[in-house]
Design a protein around this motif. Sequence first.
Motif, PDB file in Angstrom:
ATOM      1  N   GLU A 136     -37.394 -95.271  74.024  1.00 11.68           N
ATOM      2  CA  GLU A 136     -37.379 -93.660  74.346  1.00 11.68           C
ATOM      3  C   GLU A 136     -35.921 -93.618  75.273  1.00 11.68           C
ATOM      4  OE1 GLU A 136     -37.158 -89.786  74.633  1.00 11.68           O
ATOM      5  OE2 GLU A 136     -38.474 -90.824  73.161  1.00 11.68           O
ATOM      6  N   SER A 137     -36.018 -94.530  76.114  1.00  7.55           N
ATOM      7  CA  SER A 137     -34.789 -94.717  77.213  1.00  7.55           C
ATOM      8  C   SER A 137     -33.505 -94.852  76.147  1.00  7.55           C
ATOM      9  CB  SER A 137     -34.770 -95.600  77.960  1.00  7.55           C
ATOM     10  OG  SER A 137     -36.036 -95.407  78.909  1.00  7.55           O
ATOM     11  N   ALA A 138     -33.628 -95.754  75.549  1.00 10.50           N
ATOM     12  CA  ALA A 138     -32.311 -96.040  74.568  1.00 10.50           C
ATOM     13  C   ALA A 138     -32.012 -94.744  73.670  1.00 10.50           C
ATOM     14  CB  ALA A 138     -32.610 -97.109  73.565  1.00 10.50           C
ATOM     15  N   THR A 139     -32.969 -94.091  73.198  1.00 12.86           N
ATOM     16  CA  THR A 139     -32.582 -92.613  72.618  1.00 12.86           C
ATOM     17  C   THR A 139     -32.043 -91.603  73.457  1.00 12.86           C
ATOM     18  OG1 THR A 139     -34.627 -92.973  71.023  1.00 12.86           O
ATOM     19  CG2 THR A 139     -33.705 -90.945  71.208  1.00 12.86           C
ATOM     20  N   GLN A 140     -32.544 -91.763  74.592  1.00 12.77           N
ATOM     21  CA  GLN A 140     -31.710 -90.883  75.423  1.00 12.77           C
ATOM     22  C   GLN A 140     -30.491 -91.251  76.060  1.00 12.77           C
ATOM     23  OE1 GLN A 140     -34.451 -90.755  78.975  1.00 12.77           O
ATOM     24  NE2 GLN A 140     -36.171 -89.730  77.762  1.00 12.77           N
ATOM     25  N   LEU A 141     -30.177 -92.309  75.621  1.00 13.67           N
ATOM     26  CA  LEU A 141     -28.673 -92.766  75.943  1.00 13.67           C
ATOM     27  C   LEU A 141     -27.921 -92.667  74.761  1.00 13.67           C
ATOM     28  CD1 LEU A 141     -29.370 -96.234  78.165  1.00 13.67           C
ATOM     29  CD2 LEU A 141     -28.545 -94.112  78.926  1.00 13.67           C
ATOM     30  N   GLY A 142     -28.366 -92.476  73.700  1.00 14.54           N
ATOM     31  CA  GLY A 142     -27.580 -92.053  72.563  1.00 14.54           C
ATOM     32  C   GLY A 142     -27.898 -92.940  71.212  1.00 14.54           C
ATOM     33  N   ALA A 143     -28.796 -93.609  71.219  1.00 13.31           N
ATOM     34  CA  ALA A 143     -29.297 -94.506  70.340  1.00 13.31           C
ATOM     35  C   ALA A 143     -29.739 -93.675  69.082  1.00 13.31           C
ATOM     36  CB  ALA A 143     -30.045 -95.632  70.537  1.00 13.31           C
ATOM     37  N   LYS A 144     -28.850 -93.758  67.851  1.00 13.57           N
ATOM     38  CA  LYS A 144     -29.263 -93.007  66.444  1.00 13.57           C
ATOM     39  C   LYS A 144     -30.592 -93.167  66.078  1.00 13.57           C
ATOM     40  CE  LYS A 144     -28.385 -89.985  63.479  1.00 13.57           C
ATOM     41  NZ  LYS A 144     -28.066 -88.584  63.482  1.00 13.57           N
ATOM     42  N   HIS A 145     -30.843 -94.695  66.194  1.00 14.68           N
ATOM     43  CA  HIS A 145     -32.192 -95.226  65.339  1.00 14.68           C
ATOM     44  C   HIS A 145     -32.875 -96.237  66.394  1.00 14.68           C
ATOM     45  CE1 HIS A 145     -30.957 -93.322  61.599  1.00 14.68           C
ATOM     46  NE2 HIS A 145     -29.861 -93.926  61.788  1.00 14.68           N
ATOM     47  N   VAL A 146     -33.991 -96.415  66.558  1.00 12.71           N
ATOM     48  CA  VAL A 146     -34.834 -97.470  67.225  1.00 12.71           C
ATOM     49  C   VAL A 146     -35.745 -97.989  66.502  1.00 12.71           C
ATOM     50  CG1 VAL A 146     -34.504 -96.353  69.521  1.00 12.71           C
ATOM     51  CG2 VAL A 146     -36.293 -95.703  68.400  1.00 12.71           C
ATOM     52  N   ILE A 147     -36.117 -99.251  66.750  1.00 16.91           N
ATOM     53  CA  ILE A 147     -37.041-100.063  65.976  1.00 16.91           C
ATOM     54  C   ILE A 147     -37.845-100.808  66.839  1.00 16.91           C
ATOM     55  CG2 ILE A 147     -37.427-101.858  63.989  1.00 16.91           C
ATOM     56  CD1 ILE A 147     -34.592-101.078  62.985  1.00 16.91           C
ATOM     57  N   ASN A 148     -39.209-100.803  66.899  1.00 17.79           N
ATOM     58  CA  ASN A 148     -40.090-101.595  67.678  1.00 17.79           C
ATOM     59  C   ASN A 148     -40.316-102.806  66.931  1.00 17.79           C
ATOM     60  OD1 ASN A 148     -42.550-102.915  68.796  1.00 17.79           O
ATOM     61  ND2 ASN A 148     -42.866-101.046  70.048  1.00 17.79           N
ATOM     62  N   TYR A 149     -39.752-103.881  67.252  1.00 22.65           N
ATOM     63  CA  TYR A 149     -39.880-105.199  66.385  1.00 22.65           C
ATOM     64  C   TYR A 149     -41.200-106.040  66.407  1.00 22.65           C
ATOM     65  CZ  TYR A 149     -38.888-107.891  70.969  1.00 22.65           C
ATOM     66  OH  TYR A 149     -39.016-108.275  72.157  1.00 22.65           O
ATOM     67  N   LYS A 150     -42.194-105.455  67.336  1.00 29.07           N
ATOM     68  CA  LYS A 150     -43.365-105.774  67.405  1.00 29.07           C
ATOM     69  C   LYS A 150     -44.433-105.015  66.397  1.00 29.07           C
ATOM     70  CE  LYS A 150     -44.735-107.781  71.733  1.00 29.07           C
ATOM     71  NZ  LYS A 150     -45.483-107.896  73.057  1.00 29.07           N
TER      72      LYS A 150
END
Length: 352
Positions: free
Chosen positions: A207-221
Amino acid sequence: MSIPTTAREYAYTEIGSFKNLTVREVPVPTPKANEVLVKTRAVSLQFRDLLVSNGTYPGQFPPHLVPCSDMAGDIVAVGADVQGWKAGDRICPNFMIDKIHNEFMSNEVANSALGGAIHGVLTEYRCFPAHCLVAIPSHLSYEEASTLPCAALTAYNALLSSGSEPLKAGDTVLIQGTGGVSVFALQFAVASGATAIVLSSSDEKLESATQLGAKHVINYKTTPNWDQQVLKLTNGNGVDRVIEVVGDATLERSMSSVRIDGSIVIVGLLGGIGADVPAVDIIRPSIFKGLKISGIFVGSVPQFRNMNKLLAANPETTRPLIDKVFEFEHAKEAFAHLESQKHVGKVVIRVN
């Protein structure tokens, strides 16, 4: 300002754990003709500092090593032959004090790395050769500026200044994790107009990465076959570049995630090294996909100066993300917080 005759610094009684750090009092050094004396204001920690502390970082260390490589401070005295710097200037030293050119480093340059081959910066006062200094961007605090020499410059070099083609608007980059290098890589990718995909095992960190501008995020677990998800997000093509911070443990999936003729920049070994790490077939993917796999070890003084221009041109997008600031007296707690891997961004020690 008056300069004291003695100062405090941390040093290892023996290598093996950051718990072996002790505070000692030492004379404040007098700068040589080509040096400046700097009052330390803030120091930021790296994963490398943990490796040095437990003795798994390669190389020889001086006895009773003073740790850490990254700091920001003020010049308080200038040697007789120094030009271009004066008392009161806010500066950072380069990670390797003798890497003043962009060419691949020699052994002599590698042996000028602070907090490892030579004594580091977790001290109230230290002398540096004038050729290793870079001015702090005016919009940054000392705490923010202390994060630049290793984490920021490594990310900048990996994306915009390495042997690979510089990342550009419209490119897609896969970034592993949310530590110091990874967060800067995300910020630089966003500032360059690239699309960023970020991996983490924590939804909160994502969520922090998204706020910094990440277009997509993936939980590798929850998505262990994350390379397949990366391919899906890129219409089966793969990303233009991977910022690889883990090493052998994830390199196979990184190679699966990158496009034909793409690049993987290896900047860390968070996954460990040695017999416990499975071997990876690099040869066939490198040939059949035309991959460019390169290693990045921080950067040079000219690269540092160029990076600071990017920071100044994009002050909010690239503002360093600090997870927590510890006081000088609680430096070992800062190391413990870094070791916990609960942080997003940088862990900083305020010195003065």
